[in-house]
Enzyme design. Sequence first.
Site, PDB file in Angstrom:
ATOM      1  N   GLY A  33      24.390  -4.397   9.958  1.00 50.61           N
ATOM      2  CA  GLY A  33      25.853  -4.000   9.858  1.00 50.61           C
ATOM      3  C   GLY A  33      26.020  -2.649   9.991  1.00 50.61           C
ATOM      4  CB  SER A  34      23.982   0.337  11.318  1.00 51.94           C
ATOM      5  OG  SER A  34      23.703   0.198  12.102  1.00 51.94           O
ATOM      6  CG  ASN A  61      27.879  -7.397  22.450  1.00 53.65           C
ATOM      7  OD1 ASN A  61      27.934  -7.435  21.244  1.00 53.65           O
ATOM      8  ND2 ASN A  61      27.021  -7.917  23.412  1.00 53.65           N
ATOM      9  CG  HIS A 108      23.205  -4.649  25.262  1.00 53.96           C
ATOM     10  ND1 HIS A 108      22.488  -5.863  24.508  1.00 53.96           N
ATOM     11  CD2 HIS A 108      22.266  -4.185  26.082  1.00 53.96           C
ATOM     12  CE1 HIS A 108      21.546  -5.823  25.238  1.00 53.96           C
ATOM     13  NE2 HIS A 108      20.788  -5.247  26.132  1.00 53.96           N
TER      14      HIS A 108
HETATM   15  C1  GRF Z   1      22.537  -2.897  17.610  1.00 55.29           C
HETATM   16  O1  GRF Z   1      21.811  -2.327  18.081  1.00 55.29           O
HETATM   17  C2  GRF Z   1      23.506  -3.536  18.556  1.00 55.29           C
HETATM   18  O2  GRF Z   1      23.592  -2.815  20.082  1.00 55.29           O
HETATM   19  C3  GRF Z   1      23.064  -4.968  18.896  1.00 55.29           C
HETATM   20  O3  GRF Z   1      22.659  -5.294  17.731  1.00 55.29           O
HETATM   21  C4  GRF Z   1      22.342  -4.283  16.824  1.00 55.29           C
HETATM   22  C5  GRF Z   1      23.069  -4.521  15.705  1.00 55.29           C
HETATM   23  O4  GRF Z   1      22.811  -3.376  14.514  1.00 55.29           O
HETATM   24  N1  GRF Z   1      24.149  -5.880  19.616  1.00 55.29           N
HETATM   25  P1  GRF Z   1      23.742  -3.468  13.239  1.00 55.29           P
HETATM   26  O5  GRF Z   1      23.606  -4.811  12.671  1.00 55.29           O
HETATM   27  O6  GRF Z   1      25.102  -3.095  13.620  1.00 55.29           O
HETATM   28  O7  GRF Z   1      23.060  -2.337  12.429  1.00 55.29           O
END
Ligand code: GRF
Length: 211
Positions: free
Chosen positions: A15-16, A110, A112
């Site tokens: 969830g960063s 989304n 990525h």
């Molecule tokens: C991130 O690197 C995002 O690009 C990918 O999954 C990861 C999620 O990280 N889809 P977080 O849970 O938001 O820290």
Amino acid sequence: MTAKHKYAVFVSGRGSNLRAMFEANKDGRLSYKPSLVVTDVAAAPALECARENGVETLFIDPSVHKGRRAFAERALPELRKRGIDTVCLAGFMRIVDKSLVEAFSGRMINIHPALLPAFPGLDAQKQALEAGAKESGCTVHFVDDGVDTGPTIMQVKVPVLEGDSVESLSSRILAQEHRIYPEVIQALMEDRIIVSGGTVKMSPPARSGPR
Ligand code: GRF
């Protein structure tokens, strides 16, 4: 003034990116808070972050709502009844069913960790390192019914440095994710993103204050 749009964030893990949205709420880069955080993982750390920020969470148990379709059928009425018309996937580790993608057509995005169309799917940073890429980055894109294939809204390049590990590259990419995702969400909430024929245009925010 009531906002025209409301958004939910779908998460499965750390969830960063969700945390980055709340930080952007606090420093004024993002003037909209999520209305709901949806997860398929009951113990996702992201939920703690949602609760700390006073945002409602919804766990949809994938062992009860088995398969993409059933998950979507459970999620859709919950989103509708809260007036949510926008969905931001942020580390949501399931493919979203076509029915949900269609229900939020043009309003589901989304993030990525690669420069799409390069390195879609899982382990994008590892894929970049294994391919010997000199640069990678991150992409915010609309969700369509493929995997990481929808029209690109914003991309930022990040160099791949000699000796980079998955962790070091991921953390440099993540810093950029945290910067651009709130920026794109703000634009989406203000109807500043237009898609035509697969090309996306994002206009700058309206100027505030005297000209
Ligand atoms: C991130 O690197 C995002 O690009 C990918 O999954 C990861 C999620 O990280 N889809 P977080 O849970 O938001 O820290």
